[in-house]
Enzyme design. Sequence first.
Site, PDB file in Angstrom:
ATOM      1  N   LYS A  40       0.823  -1.215   0.000  1.00 39.44           N
ATOM      2  CA  LYS A  40       0.000   0.000   0.000  1.00 39.44           C
ATOM      3  C   LYS A  40       0.856   1.265   0.000  1.00 39.44           C
ATOM      4  O   LYS A  40       0.560   2.229  -0.710  1.00 39.44           O
ATOM      5  CB  LYS A  40      -0.936   0.014   1.223  1.00 39.44           C
ATOM      6  N   GLY A  41       1.911   1.269   0.822  1.00 36.83           N
ATOM      7  CA  GLY A  41       2.769   2.454   0.907  1.00 36.83           C
ATOM      8  C   GLY A  41       3.383   2.773  -0.451  1.00 36.83           C
ATOM      9  O   GLY A  41       3.291   3.901  -0.950  1.00 36.83           O
ATOM     10  N   ASN A  43       2.495   1.728  -3.400  1.00 42.28           N
ATOM     11  CA  ASN A  43       1.477   2.075  -4.407  1.00 42.28           C
ATOM     12  C   ASN A  43       1.032   3.531  -4.265  1.00 42.28           C
ATOM     13  O   ASN A  43       0.861   4.244  -5.255  1.00 42.28           O
ATOM     14  CB  ASN A  43       0.229   1.192  -4.254  1.00 42.28           C
ATOM     15  N   THR A 220     -14.352   5.695   1.240  1.00 38.38           N
ATOM     16  CA  THR A 220     -14.444   5.295  -0.168  1.00 38.38           C
ATOM     17  C   THR A 220     -15.447   4.159  -0.257  1.00 38.38           C
ATOM     18  O   THR A 220     -15.482   3.272   0.594  1.00 38.38           O
ATOM     19  CB  THR A 220     -13.067   4.877  -0.740  1.00 38.38           C
ATOM     20  N   GLY A 225     -18.360   5.599  -5.287  1.00 33.96           N
ATOM     21  CA  GLY A 225     -17.558   6.808  -5.147  1.00 33.96           C
ATOM     22  C   GLY A 225     -17.055   7.019  -3.732  1.00 33.96           C
ATOM     23  O   GLY A 225     -16.508   6.104  -3.127  1.00 33.96           O
ATOM     24  N   THR A 248      -7.726  -3.733  -8.025  1.00 27.87           N
ATOM     25  CA  THR A 248      -6.508  -3.681  -7.197  1.00 27.87           C
ATOM     26  C   THR A 248      -5.931  -2.269  -7.225  1.00 27.87           C
ATOM     27  O   THR A 248      -5.789  -1.678  -8.295  1.00 27.87           O
ATOM     28  CB  THR A 248      -5.443  -4.672  -7.732  1.00 27.87           C
ATOM     29  N   ALA A 249      -5.604  -1.758  -6.041  1.00 23.40           N
ATOM     30  CA  ALA A 249      -4.943  -0.451  -5.895  1.00 23.40           C
ATOM     31  C   ALA A 249      -5.844   0.749  -6.208  1.00 23.40           C
ATOM     32  O   ALA A 249      -5.359   1.868  -6.283  1.00 23.40           O
ATOM     33  CB  ALA A 249      -3.660  -0.352  -6.714  1.00 23.40           C
ATOM     34  N   ALA A 250      -7.150   0.534  -6.375  1.00 29.24           N
ATOM     35  CA  ALA A 250      -8.047   1.679  -6.573  1.00 29.24           C
ATOM     36  C   ALA A 250      -7.976   2.584  -5.346  1.00 29.24           C
ATOM     37  O   ALA A 250      -7.875   3.811  -5.465  1.00 29.24           O
ATOM     38  CB  ALA A 250      -9.481   1.205  -6.800  1.00 29.24           C
ATOM     39  N   GLY A 251      -8.005   1.982  -4.165  1.00 31.88           N
ATOM     40  CA  GLY A 251      -7.915   2.749  -2.925  1.00 31.88           C
ATOM     41  C   GLY A 251      -6.578   3.485  -2.823  1.00 31.88           C
ATOM     42  O   GLY A 251      -6.524   4.627  -2.357  1.00 31.88           O
ATOM     43  N   ASP A 252      -5.506   2.830  -3.264  1.00 28.92           N
ATOM     44  CA  ASP A 252      -4.181   3.471  -3.214  1.00 28.92           C
ATOM     45  C   ASP A 252      -4.104   4.640  -4.197  1.00 28.92           C
ATOM     46  O   ASP A 252      -3.525   5.684  -3.880  1.00 28.92           O
ATOM     47  CB  ASP A 252      -3.080   2.445  -3.532  1.00 28.92           C
ATOM     48  N   GLY A 287      -3.695  -4.747 -12.847  1.00 30.19           N
ATOM     49  CA  GLY A 287      -2.493  -4.595 -12.040  1.00 30.19           C
ATOM     50  C   GLY A 287      -2.594  -3.441 -11.069  1.00 30.19           C
ATOM     51  O   GLY A 287      -3.510  -2.628 -11.151  1.00 30.19           O
TER      52      GLY A 287
HETATM   53  P1  ADP Z   1     -10.429  -0.094  -1.630  1.00 31.03           P
HETATM   54  O1  ADP Z   1      -9.800  -0.491  -2.927  1.00 31.03           O
HETATM   55  O2  ADP Z   1      -9.468   0.479  -0.660  1.00 31.03           O
HETATM   56  O3  ADP Z   1     -11.364  -1.111  -1.033  1.00 31.03           O
HETATM   57  P2  ADP Z   1     -12.719   1.259  -2.818  1.00 31.03           P
HETATM   58  O4  ADP Z   1     -13.156  -0.058  -3.336  1.00 31.03           O
HETATM   59  O5  ADP Z   1     -13.680   2.040  -2.036  1.00 31.03           O
HETATM   60  O6  ADP Z   1     -11.363   1.169  -1.976  1.00 31.03           O
HETATM   61  O7  ADP Z   1     -12.250   2.108  -4.097  1.00 31.03           O
HETATM   62  C1  ADP Z   1     -11.568   3.340  -3.983  1.00 31.03           C
HETATM   63  C2  ADP Z   1     -12.051   4.271  -5.057  1.00 31.03           C
HETATM   64  O8  ADP Z   1     -11.838   3.690  -6.346  1.00 31.03           O
HETATM   65  C3  ADP Z   1     -13.546   4.582  -5.006  1.00 31.03           C
HETATM   66  O9  ADP Z   1     -13.776   5.680  -4.147  1.00 31.03           O
HETATM   67  C4  ADP Z   1     -13.843   4.890  -6.454  1.00 31.03           C
HETATM   68  O10 ADP Z   1     -13.443   6.202  -6.778  1.00 31.03           O
HETATM   69  C5  ADP Z   1     -12.927   3.940  -7.201  1.00 31.03           C
HETATM   70  N1  ADP Z   1     -13.631   2.671  -7.523  1.00 31.03           N
HETATM   71  C6  ADP Z   1     -13.497   1.481  -6.898  1.00 31.03           C
HETATM   72  N2  ADP Z   1     -14.305   0.549  -7.448  1.00 31.03           N
HETATM   73  C7  ADP Z   1     -14.972   1.166  -8.465  1.00 31.03           C
HETATM   74  C8  ADP Z   1     -15.944   0.767  -9.436  1.00 31.03           C
HETATM   75  N3  ADP Z   1     -16.414  -0.479  -9.460  1.00 31.03           N
HETATM   76  N4  ADP Z   1     -16.387   1.700 -10.311  1.00 31.03           N
HETATM   77  C9  ADP Z   1     -15.934   2.970 -10.299  1.00 31.03           C
HETATM   78  N5  ADP Z   1     -15.018   3.410  -9.414  1.00 31.03           N
HETATM   79  C10 ADP Z   1     -14.537   2.537  -8.510  1.00 31.03           C
END
Ligand code: ADP
Length: 301
Positions: A40-41, A43, A220, A225, A248-252, A287
Amino acid sequence: MPDIVVLGSLNMDLVVRTSQMPRPGETVRGSGFATIPGGKGANQAAAAARLGAQVEMVGRVGQDPFGPVILENMRSQGVGVSRVIADADAPSGVAVIVLDAQGENSIVVAPGANDRVTVDDVYALRGLLAESRYLVTQFETPLPVVQAAIRLANEVGTPVILNAAPALAVGTDALHGVQVLVVNESEAQALTGSEVSSFTAAGEVGRQLSRMGIPVVILTLGARGALLVTSDQAVHVPARRVDVVDTTAAGDAFVGALAVALLRGMDLVEATRYATCAGTLATMTLGAQPSLPTAEQVQAF
Ligand code: ADP
């Protein structure tokens, strides 16, 4: 001097695909083995650097063959690694990831050197922290180390963005001194003990965290959103509907982009929107680090 100091984990992800997950005692054939830098760090550092910030990484890798590869990858993304220690007594952190045909994954993380980051490593950062604009950290290095970094950042007047991930049931004390808290649903649940089972519940939990004295709370919510909660506002920033390839890594990506947006002087709502766009863009490519968007991509989106 860096804009952003990231204290956190650096891992090598060992990824293999299989048609069926092995049961205990069973051996199955896999394919498409890949080693991909993660953690996480790392990323989040890469996410912020990709968006144009000067980023310095703080953490530990091992003196095994993965250590130099992890560091070279950070450098190639423009992240400073002169403060990353190569630990002689522990292997680099690894995540062993098995993906099955249905897209389910099973992951074992061995923190290795990440678990050996010390409070003294942090105390050596006073000058660096004092001159940087934000500290970004998570829960993939030992909690006392994260807490020491938050205290030190407070002492030198550098605001802290904490991504309380992975989910950890820490007390309110551990969040003291954090200016911006970013959590997903399960992390919010771990911190508050309240279930985030609906959108309304998310708002409640956000307000609960806000009442703990954290100035800015951002939940998140995946495809829904993000929810920004402060003592005087609660704003939902929806994510755009896209074809999701890999979350993967959307949160990062979200956390790295949020730091950059705040650095650029955007207000909280605007910054949350920017981070949400970056998070969503990260779901559209396979990825972890390869999917992190550039500033041009976020603007265009
Ligand atoms: P994590 O990956 O830490 O569990 P989230 O799943 O809440 O975090 O995703 C983080 C951000 O990535 C969301 O706030 C959103 O902006 C984006 N995101 C994640 N999943 C989707 C999705 N299925 N469609 C559109 N945006 C997404």
